[in-house]
Design a protein around this motif. Structure first.
Motif, short mmCIF file in Angstrom:
data_model
loop_
_atom_site.label_atom_id
_atom_site.label_comp_id
_atom_site.label_asym_id
_atom_site.label_seq_id
_atom_site.Cartn_x
_atom_site.Cartn_y
_atom_site.Cartn_z
N ALA A 1 -26.14 -35.13 24.23
CA ALA A 1 -27.46 -35.44 24.43
C ALA A 1 -27.25 -35.68 25.62
CB ALA A 1 -26.90 -37.02 23.53
N GLU A 2 -26.09 -35.94 26.32
CA GLU A 2 -26.50 -36.05 28.14
C GLU A 2 -26.67 -34.71 28.06
OE1 GLU A 2 -23.93 -37.01 31.82
OE2 GLU A 2 -23.03 -38.40 30.47
N MET A 3 -25.92 -33.26 27.97
CA MET A 3 -26.39 -31.84 28.20
C MET A 3 -27.95 -31.41 27.87
SD MET A 3 -23.63 -30.05 29.41
CE MET A 3 -21.81 -29.80 29.69
N ALA A 4 -28.52 -32.38 26.96
CA ALA A 4 -29.64 -31.49 26.62
C ALA A 4 -30.62 -32.03 26.94
CB ALA A 4 -29.84 -32.31 24.58
N SER A 5 -30.14 -33.57 27.90
CA SER A 5 -31.05 -34.26 28.27
C SER A 5 -31.38 -33.68 29.65
CB SER A 5 -31.12 -35.93 28.10
OG SER A 5 -31.28 -36.72 28.94
N ALA A 6 -30.33 -32.99 30.53
CA ALA A 6 -30.30 -32.16 31.48
C ALA A 6 -30.38 -30.71 32.08
CB ALA A 6 -28.89 -33.20 32.28
N LEU A 7 -30.62 -30.17 30.46
CA LEU A 7 -30.50 -28.74 30.58
C LEU A 7 -30.93 -28.45 28.99
CD1 LEU A 7 -27.15 -27.64 31.05
CD2 LEU A 7 -28.91 -27.69 32.75
N PRO A 8 -33.01 -28.65 28.87
CA PRO A 8 -33.02 -29.05 27.77
C PRO A 8 -33.51 -26.97 27.17
CG PRO A 8 -35.13 -29.58 28.88
CD PRO A 8 -33.30 -29.25 29.90
N PHE A 9 -32.39 -26.66 26.97
CA PHE A 9 -32.64 -24.94 26.70
C PHE A 9 -32.50 -24.48 25.31
CE2 PHE A 9 -31.08 -25.64 31.29
CZ PHE A 9 -31.98 -25.29 31.60
N ALA A 10 -33.10 -23.05 24.66
CA ALA A 10 -32.68 -22.59 23.73
C ALA A 10 -31.15 -22.21 23.67
CB ALA A 10 -33.85 -21.36 23.45
N GLY A 11 -30.66 -22.55 23.02
CA GLY A 11 -29.09 -21.82 22.84
C GLY A 11 -27.97 -22.56 22.98
N SER A 12 -28.71 -24.33 23.31
CA SER A 12 -28.22 -25.49 23.25
C SER A 12 -26.31 -25.10 24.02
CB SER A 12 -26.83 -25.91 21.71
OG SER A 12 -26.71 -25.12 21.35
N ALA A 13 -25.16 -24.96 22.69
CA ALA A 13 -23.68 -25.20 24.12
C ALA A 13 -23.93 -23.88 24.44
CB ALA A 13 -23.07 -25.57 23.40
N TYR A 14 -24.31 -22.72 24.32
CA TYR A 14 -24.18 -21.55 24.47
C TYR A 14 -25.34 -21.30 25.83
CZ TYR A 14 -26.25 -17.14 26.14
OH TYR A 14 -26.39 -15.64 26.64
N SER A 15 -25.92 -22.58 26.33
CA SER A 15 -26.66 -21.82 27.25
C SER A 15 -26.41 -23.03 28.46
CB SER A 15 -28.21 -22.14 26.93
OG SER A 15 -28.76 -21.79 26.10
N TRP A 16 -26.01 -24.22 27.72
CA TRP A 16 -24.96 -24.88 28.80
C TRP A 16 -23.85 -24.59 29.51
CZ3 TRP A 16 -25.32 -29.18 24.32
CH2 TRP A 16 -26.31 -29.58 24.14
N ILE A 17 -23.21 -23.89 28.55
CA ILE A 17 -21.74 -23.72 29.28
C ILE A 17 -22.13 -22.22 30.16
CG2 ILE A 17 -19.44 -22.68 28.39
CD1 ILE A 17 -20.00 -25.60 28.11
N SER A 18 -23.01 -21.51 30.02
CA SER A 18 -23.66 -20.16 30.58
C SER A 18 -23.49 -21.24 32.30
CB SER A 18 -24.33 -19.53 30.39
OG SER A 18 -23.93 -18.97 29.41
N VAL A 19 -23.79 -22.42 31.86
CA VAL A 19 -24.60 -23.14 33.51
C VAL A 19 -23.57 -23.46 34.43
CG1 VAL A 19 -25.81 -24.74 34.53
CG2 VAL A 19 -26.82 -23.37 32.25
N VAL A 20 -22.59 -24.47 33.60
CA VAL A 20 -21.52 -25.38 33.86
C VAL A 20 -20.22 -24.33 33.97
CG1 VAL A 20 -22.51 -27.65 32.93
CG2 VAL A 20 -20.84 -26.49 31.53
N PHE A 21 -19.95 -23.68 33.38
CA PHE A 21 -18.56 -22.99 33.54
C PHE A 21 -18.89 -21.12 33.71
CE2 PHE A 21 -16.34 -26.07 30.18
CZ PHE A 21 -15.40 -26.60 31.44
N GLY A 22 -19.85 -20.46 33.08
CA GLY A 22 -20.07 -19.15 33.50
C GLY A 22 -20.11 -18.32 32.21
N LYS A 23 -20.64 -17.32 32.48
CA LYS A 23 -21.29 -16.58 31.38
C LYS A 23 -20.01 -16.06 30.13
CE LYS A 23 -25.16 -13.74 33.42
NZ LYS A 23 -25.75 -12.79 33.59
N PHE A 24 -18.98 -15.85 30.24
CA PHE A 24 -17.70 -15.49 29.29
C PHE A 24 -17.65 -16.30 28.72
CE2 PHE A 24 -13.49 -15.71 28.03
CZ PHE A 24 -13.20 -14.75 27.68
N TRP A 25 -18.03 -17.80 29.10
CA TRP A 25 -16.92 -19.19 28.57
C TRP A 25 -18.31 -19.15 27.46
CZ3 TRP A 25 -12.81 -18.36 28.31
CH2 TRP A 25 -11.71 -18.04 29.86
#
Length: 487
Positions: free
Chosen positions: A81-105
């Motif tokens: 819920a917090e991730m989706a609130s801050a980063l409302p993008f298509a792709g959910s966890a894929y997009s979020w983790i790309s932002v906070v950890f990096g593309k490979f992760w």
């Protein structure tokens, strides 16, 4: 030129996703997301897994497995819920983790979620097929084994009902999100009424003797897991965790949410709470009506139980509505999966055509991809086999999202937007969510773990053979200055 290691750990600028997703129409509100989440959570699993898990792992204590699984899902849902609130993008966890950890992760998480969605589509279609055939068989409408069962199972060649179900949902999705939301809302209401009807009618046939012993004596199963005792509850918890993956499908559609900072948390947490209460009720009634062992290998225990106590008409109505309701889960999973596949194309992780939108602003190629793959899997692989595989990909994504909350909090209000919803008891709850997901993953049987490893090897090969060279780099940069800011 950046070396491969740098490219793997490049963090995507969230403005990149904002720009790429701007053409997706924001038409979905809290009601739509509750319907989407409940449509997935209360799908094939609620009409099948309480009986199957009770017979194979837990006995009457199946309700404890559902409660414990819900606790873990709840911990993760607050992180989502917090991730989706801050980063409302298509792709959910894929997009979020790309932002906070990096593309490979991000790719690793996205690849895990792809497995979840396509297998879940096949799983729900297979369960829908079993219930539909169970519904019409008393009136003499029986398909031949060759068209009723997956390839190699009881003389089966293709499950034609599963194929038809996925094709119908694809047609609905191509009509657009407004039409899809109206259909989903209606079907979810009908399905909730069907579940309530089963609970009320089934409760009149409960025999308290069926609840004892509530936690049967422990002994090993043939598949290497345990029946009975706390070991059986743990094995059942790992198997049924797929029941709660609906809130992830909500997150995948966050780019189409109206006021996502409010609608996403309410949809995610609300659907999980309501869904858990229904699972507890159905589990208690089902194992109270008959001794748990009669549900072994029964993929339509709710309809069967009602027929056995003489409520044939009620069974027919409940099962018919349940079948219609299962379409909501197919809609939710195919929507979520197509948005994730679209995200891969959007970022160049797969061919860019996959990320194209049609004239209705829908990811048409991505919808075709998940339709075709879902049809193949649902028509060919057995129901129980699919159930074992869904949880693995989901749990890996859940672990990453839970850990991802730590770098997200450090960046909120600085290099990333401030989330309107905050997961409580930070930093303890995110770590508990990670430990819970890890514990459930360890409880999966060896076959599920083995296939997960094979799937990830394939994903890593695709990443280094294609994605690392074609992913969009110009808009997804990690500069020294931004790194310093994050610190």
């Amino acid at each position: 030129m950046k070396n491969i290691f740098d490219k793997m750990n490049t963090k995507v600028d969230y403005h990149f996703y904002q720009k790429k997703d701007k053409n997706l129409q924001r038409t979905m509100g809290v009601k739509d997301f509750l319907a989407l989440g409940l449509g997935t959570i209360l799908s094939t699993a609620i009409f099948t897994l309480p009986g199957i898990v009770a017979a194979e792992y837990t006995g009457p204590s199946v309700v404890i497995s559902f409660i414990l699984a819900a606790v873990v899902a709840g911990l993760v849902a607050m992180n989502y819920a917090e991730m989706a609130s801050a980063l409302p993008f298509a792709g959910s966890a894929y997009s979020w983790i790309s932002v906070v950890f990096g593309k490979f992760w991000g790719w690793i998480v996205g690849w895990a979620l792809i497995a979840e969605y396509v297998i879940a589509v096949a799983f729900v279609a297979s369960g829908l097929s079993s219930n539909l055939r169970g519904l019409v068989s008393p009136i003499g409408l029986v398909l031949p084994n060759s068209l009723s069962n997956p390839l190699g199972t009881n003389g089966g060649i293709v499950d034609i009902v599963a194929v038809a179900a996925v094709a119908i949902v694809a047609f609905v999705l191509f009509r657009g999100d407004k039409s899809t939301s109206k259909i989903t809302d209606t079907l979810v209401i009908l399905k909730l009424l069907a579940i309530i009807t089963f609970v009320v009618v089934g409760a009149t046939a409960i025999k308290t003797s069926n609840y004892f012993p509530f936690i049967p004596k422990s002994h090993p199963n043939a598949n290497g897991t345990t029946f009975g005792g706390w070991g059986g509850i743990y094995a059942g918890m790992s198997t049924i965790f797929l029941a709660y993956i609906g809130f992830d499908s909500i997150a995948s559609n966050s780019a189409e949410a109206k006021n996502p900072q409010k609608t996403m948390p309410r949809g995610i947490i609300g659907s999980l709470v309501i869904g858990t209460l229904f699972y507890i009720a159905v589990s208690l009634v089902l194992v109270g009506m008959f001794k748990y062992s009669v549900y072994a290998n029964n993929s339509e225990p709710v309809g069967w139980a009602l027929r056995e106590i003489g409520h044939t008409v009620t069974a027919t109505v409940v099962q018919a509505v349940a079948i219609l309701g299962m379409f909501t889960a197919l809609i939710a999973m195919m929507m979520a999966g197509s948005r994730l596949i679209y995200s891969f194309g959007r970022d160049g992780m797969l061919p860019k055509k996959v990320g194209n939108l049609n004239t209705r602003h829908l990811p048409s190629i991505a919808i075709w991809v998940i339709t075709i793959v879902g049809i193949v899997l649902g028509a060919v692989f057995p129901f129980t086999f699919l159930a074992e595989l869904i949880s693995a990909g989901t749990l890996i994504a859940f672990m990453f999202v839970s850990l991802g909350l730590y770098p997200l909090r450090k960046r909120e209000g600085k290099t990333l937007p401030e989330a309107s919803f905050k997961a409580p008891f930070y930093p303890v709850f995110p770590f508990l969510g990670f430990l819970g997901a890890l514990g459930i993953f360890c409880g999966l049987d060896i076959e599920a773990k083995t296939y997960s490893i094979v799937w990830f090897v394939i994903g890593v090969i695709i990443y280094f053979a294609y994605s690392v060279r074609h992913s969009v780099q110009d808009d997804a940069v990690k500069t020294n200055s931004s790194s310093n800011t994050e610190k």
